[in-house]
Scaffold this active site. Sequence first.
Site, PDB file in Angstrom:
ATOM      1  N   TYR A 308       0.847  -1.198   0.000  1.00 14.73           N
ATOM      2  CA  TYR A 308       0.000   0.000   0.000  1.00 14.73           C
ATOM      3  C   TYR A 308       0.875   1.238   0.000  1.00 14.73           C
ATOM      4  O   TYR A 308       2.044   1.212   0.412  1.00 14.73           O
ATOM      5  CB  TYR A 308      -0.953   0.018   1.204  1.00 14.73           C
ATOM      6  N   SER A 321       7.909   3.003  15.245  1.00 14.91           N
ATOM      7  CA  SER A 321       7.934   2.137  14.066  1.00 14.91           C
ATOM      8  C   SER A 321       6.752   2.373  13.135  1.00 14.91           C
ATOM      9  O   SER A 321       6.679   1.771  12.061  1.00 14.91           O
ATOM     10  CB  SER A 321       7.977   0.666  14.487  1.00 14.91           C
ATOM     11  N   GLY A 322       5.815   3.230  13.525  1.00 16.40           N
ATOM     12  CA  GLY A 322       4.761   3.616  12.590  1.00 16.40           C
ATOM     13  C   GLY A 322       3.359   3.198  12.940  1.00 16.40           C
ATOM     14  O   GLY A 322       2.490   3.170  12.062  1.00 16.40           O
ATOM     15  N   HIS A 326      -5.545   6.745  13.232  1.00 15.41           N
ATOM     16  CA  HIS A 326      -5.683   7.672  12.104  1.00 15.41           C
ATOM     17  C   HIS A 326      -6.992   7.451  11.347  1.00 15.41           C
ATOM     18  O   HIS A 326      -7.698   6.454  11.540  1.00 15.41           O
ATOM     19  CB  HIS A 326      -4.501   7.524  11.151  1.00 15.41           C
ATOM     20  N   CYS A 344      -2.275  -0.439  12.519  1.00 12.98           N
ATOM     21  CA  CYS A 344      -2.778   0.808  13.075  1.00 12.98           C
ATOM     22  C   CYS A 344      -4.220   0.651  13.529  1.00 12.98           C
ATOM     23  O   CYS A 344      -4.906  -0.310  13.194  1.00 12.98           O
ATOM     24  CB  CYS A 344      -2.685   1.931  12.046  1.00 12.98           C
TER      25      CYS A 344
END
Length: 419
Positions: A308, A321-322, A326, A344
Amino acid sequence: MNPSPPTRTVVSCTLLVIALSASVTACGSDGHPLSAAPYDAADQISFNGPTGDGKKADPDKPLEVTADGSGRITDVTAVDATGRYVAGELDAGGGRWHSTSPLAANARYTVRVSTENRDGAPGRRVLTFDTGKPLTKKRLNVTFGPRAGTYGVGQPLTAELSRPVKDKAQRAVVERALKVDSMPAAEGAWHWVDDKKLHYRPKEYWPAKATIRVRSNLHGVRISDRLWGGRAKPLRITTGDRVIAVTDASSHWMTVYRNGKEIRSMPVTTGKPGFETRNGVKVVLGKERLVRMRGTSIGIPRGSSESYDLRVHYATRVTWSGEYVHAAPWSVGSQGYANVSHGCTGMSTGNAEWFFDNVREGDVVKVVNSQGNTMAPFGNGYGDWNLTWKNWRKGSALLSGTPEGPSAEERARLRPESV
């Protein structure tokens, strides 16, 4: 025969810089020694160290006070001009006191020695002395974090050292000098993350609307033969409301609480099999209104069915690390029903905007009932709260192995200062 009293530890240090003068009688006008003011005990005690002539004490050497046998020492205390005390130990018979923690270099101390003679009359001697410069120029500097500002109640304090400290005794010297004061008070402790970094957190989250100050008393203190404490800029932060967001990965729902009251509940999606969201407590690290997220950043190769490359809005970061909370408008149909993300926590754009606007750095984001591993305590953000209080204390050079609950040193640290 009565047994000798146990050895006592007193907060003090001592050194001589002047010759001792002759003593005066301890008797008062009525002849009873206990009715008199304290007598000058100069002729009953002696010190190791310089005796005048402008000489200064060697801060590398332990200090010692001894009684001559005609009386005994009952207490020794000393404090430098900045208010720092040094620990010492008095033997059972009151014949000898010696320092047990280092002196500061280039410092002035005021020393108070209390004695009593064979009749039980009290004596006293007050001295001042200066310590000299250390022989080495190596310094251990400390930088505190985060930056000054207002944070959530989950924000740990950090202390970055300019040089590694591996020896436990030396770590204890460093840790003892790092002072944290909270108003309202909160029991807490330092934890050595590695040889150059410490984190500080309370037993529970910080109180809401607290003022927290951290400072170092390490300047001029001997840490080892070739290492001395340097200066450090103190830090003051405050906390806002107690904001805690709890995501249940099994029910696909997030509930946000402010000061114990539920303020919003919303559907979410978390990590799908193979990309499960980490369980446990995380702390908000920052907020970005627009982030480009690519699968390659988490090891997904280009061309893979999982690949993606997305522009993501209202992204609240919880790991380096992300992992974010959101906006994920592409998965609204799964939010509240299934976990379809790559780790996430996704929600509608409206909910993500609300979350973005209502949390700050240091707020708590907790994930439960995920199939993922628990957030690591260190290295990928602030997972500090995923250690039990018992295990957190094991990372302290002062508290490791001590019974749970505040020690005398901790209780002293918790006393609020004027703000």
